[in-house]
Design a protein around this motif. Structure first.
Motif, PDB file in Angstrom:
ATOM      1  N   VAL A  78       0.836  -1.207   0.000  1.00  9.77           N
ATOM      2  CA  VAL A  78       0.000   0.000   0.000  1.00  9.77           C
ATOM      3  C   VAL A  78       0.869   1.255   0.000  1.00  9.77           C
ATOM      4  N   LEU A  79       1.927   1.280   0.818  1.00  3.58           N
ATOM      5  CA  LEU A  79       2.810   2.436   0.844  1.00  3.58           C
ATOM      6  C   LEU A  79       3.588   2.587  -0.470  1.00  3.58           C
ATOM      7  N   ALA A  80       3.864   1.465  -1.140  1.00  2.38           N
ATOM      8  CA  ALA A  80       4.563   1.544  -2.419  1.00  2.38           C
ATOM      9  C   ALA A  80       3.731   2.244  -3.469  1.00  2.38           C
ATOM     10  N   ALA A  81       2.426   2.097  -3.389  1.00  2.68           N
ATOM     11  CA  ALA A  81       1.559   2.780  -4.354  1.00  2.68           C
ATOM     12  C   ALA A  81       1.507   4.274  -4.111  1.00  2.68           C
ATOM     13  N   ALA A  82       1.879   4.721  -2.922  1.00  2.00           N
ATOM     14  CA  ALA A  82       1.858   6.153  -2.592  1.00  2.00           C
ATOM     15  C   ALA A  82       3.221   6.760  -2.887  1.00  2.00           C
TER      16      ALA A  82
ATOM     17  N   GLN B  31      -2.076   6.946  -9.766  1.00  2.00           N
ATOM     18  CA  GLN B  31      -1.609   7.698 -10.931  1.00  2.00           C
ATOM     19  C   GLN B  31      -2.780   8.284 -11.712  1.00  2.00           C
ATOM     20  N   ALA B  32      -3.864   7.508 -11.830  1.00  2.00           N
ATOM     21  CA  ALA B  32      -5.023   8.003 -12.580  1.00  2.00           C
ATOM     22  C   ALA B  32      -5.706   9.153 -11.872  1.00  2.00           C
ATOM     23  N   SER B  33      -5.642   9.184 -10.551  1.00  2.00           N
ATOM     24  CA  SER B  33      -6.271  10.271  -9.808  1.00  2.00           C
ATOM     25  C   SER B  33      -5.441  11.547  -9.816  1.00  2.00           C
ATOM     26  N   GLY B  34      -4.230  11.479 -10.343  1.00  2.00           N
ATOM     27  CA  GLY B  34      -3.376  12.661 -10.401  1.00  2.00           C
ATOM     28  C   GLY B  34      -2.582  12.910  -9.139  1.00  2.00           C
ATOM     29  N   TRP B  35      -2.602  11.989  -8.204  1.00  3.35           N
ATOM     30  CA  TRP B  35      -1.861  12.164  -6.949  1.00  3.35           C
ATOM     31  C   TRP B  35      -0.484  11.479  -6.974  1.00  3.35           C
TER      32      TRP B  35
END
Length: 439
Positions: A68-72, A138-142
């Motif tokens: 989960v942290l890797a996705a952030a 990435q799709a959300s722009g964050w």
């Protein structure tokens, strides 16, 4: 502290029971063990498995947290790599001494584990979870810019490949062969490791190129300087686990040398004191009083040596005199000491005094001379002691390997203290032992 079956618990990774208190006292509290990476249970670097053992958590929960942290913004990847460097590797549980010795010398594999079908299924699910979360972020722009994301993924994959090899590479082939074979044999035996390192370096190079090329508005000179700086930094990061492993190997070698020196000192002391006393007891077996006196003196010497008490006398000459009187009293031979200068007794000089005592004992027992001359000289840079007898002498080249008196108790003892021992002798010409120790 006991297990449900009533047996005492063992300290983690040692196989030793947890210390227990006396009857009616609370158990002795043990220190919290340091978190380590168990290579035998690792999927990648063993970070999650090590943290799970240290914290008492489920390893699956920790792996999900890192995904989960890797996705952030690849935060979980950076944290995982940082812990990979900080947490020391653990080869596995204790085994038979022979197997552990083979593992230390590189004769056994590093203990990699084969993933079961269940592990592969869980790993695949975690990968899909990470990819899906990364796509959503990435799709959300964050998320990170695409070049930075690609560069981070390439760098993480490259470092993971190289660091994994540092944990599992064997050093057995480095100890075999000679000449050109010593250089070629490791390359042939470790070809997969070399290919993985090359692939990791290529991945790091791609990360550096992508990141440098994505920066707009900078000139060629600054871009080149940035490219060189990032390349050097990537190489340093890639080599860190290998440097740490070399340092650990040197530390183990230093510890082994200290243990070997301690064993040699113990063997020399046993020869100088216990074995000599036993030989005297055999000769004086018909005199109970003499045997009792020898046994009591040996007991005092052993207690003094075991519990670290200093030798009698605070100076070199005083210590030599005390040893001289003791040898005279024990062996019934006249010893004359002549000294020029004196100095405070240190640990190295204590070894010199004990070697001098062994030389005097050898002369008293084997030379047949009625008198032994000892000369001590203390200069600003050197301490020299000569032990001379005009007895039968011997052939130094024919001293048997198992005879410890000359070799271990004199020569090696002074050598370990930083000095040297020179022995001049011949049959019928007496013996001179020269001991030198720099100050």
């Amino acid at each position: 502290m006991t297990r449900p079956d009533g047996q005492p618990e063992e300290l983690q990774g040692t196989g030793l029971p947890v210390p227990q208190g006396r009857a009616g006292e609370p158990p002795v509290a043990s220190a919290q063990p340091r978190s380590m990476r168990p290579i035998s249970g690792a999927w990648v670097g063993g970070v999650c498995a090590g943290l799970a053992d240290h914290l008492g958590w489920s390893v699956l929960v920790l792996r999900v947290i890192f995904v989960v942290l890797a996705a952030a913004g690849l935060l979980g990847v950076a944290l995982y790599l940082a812990l990979w460097l900080v947490m020391p590797r653990q080869a596995g549980q204790r085994s038979a001494p022979g197997l552990e010795s083979g593992a230390r010398r590189g004769l056994r594999p590093g203990g990699s584990v084969a993933l079961t079908p269940v592990d592969l299924g869980v790993a695949g699910a975690l990968v899909l979870l990470g990819v899906g979360l990364l796509w959503l972020v990435q799709a959300s722009g964050w998320g990170l810019p695409v070049p930075a994301l690609v560069s981070g993924l390439l760098a993480s994959a490259g470092l993971g490949l190289i660091w994994w090899q540092a944990d599992h590479a064997s050093t057995r082939e480095l100890r075999t062969g000679s000449g050109w074979r010593r250089m070629v044999t490791p390359l042939l035996a470790q070809w997969s490791t070399i290919m993985a390192i090359v692939a990791g370096l290529a991945s790091l190079a791609g990360a550096v190129v992508v990141l440098t090329a994505s920066l707009p508005g900078i000139g060629d000179a600054p871009r080149t300087a940035l490219l060189v700086g990032l390349s050097v930094g990537a190489l340093l990061l890639a080599s860190l686990p290998w440097v740490l492993r070399v340092r650990q190997a040197f530390a183990r070698a230093r510890d082994d040398a200290l243990v070997a020196d301690a064993r040699a000192d113990m063997a020399a002391h046993l020869h100088d004191s216990v074995l000599q006393t036993l030989a005297l007891i055999q000769r004086q077996a018909a005199d109970p009083k003499k045997v009792t006196a020898l046994a009591r003196r040996q007991e005092r010497e052993l207690r003094q040596w075991l519990y670290g008490e200093t030798m009698a006398g605070g100076s070199l000459v005083e210590a030599l005199t005390a040893e001289l009187l003791d040898v005279e009293d024990t062996h019934g031979v006249d010893i004359e000491l002549v000294s020029v200068g004196d100095c405070e007794l240190s640990g190295e000089l204590t070894s010199l005094v004990r070697a001098t005592r062994e030389a005097m004992v050898n002369a008293a027992r084997h030379s047949g001379a009625e008198r032994i001359d000892v000369y001590a000289e203390v200069d600003e840079d050197l301490v020299s002691v000569y032990v001379r007898d005009r007895g039968s002498g011997f052939d130094l080249g024919h001293v048997e390997e198992d005879r410890m008196g000359v070799r271990n108790s004199i020569v090696e003892r002074v050598k370990r203290a930083g000095g040297r021992a020179i022995i001049r002798t011949a049959p019928g010409e007496g013996t001179e032992v020269r001991l030198e120790l720099p100050r």
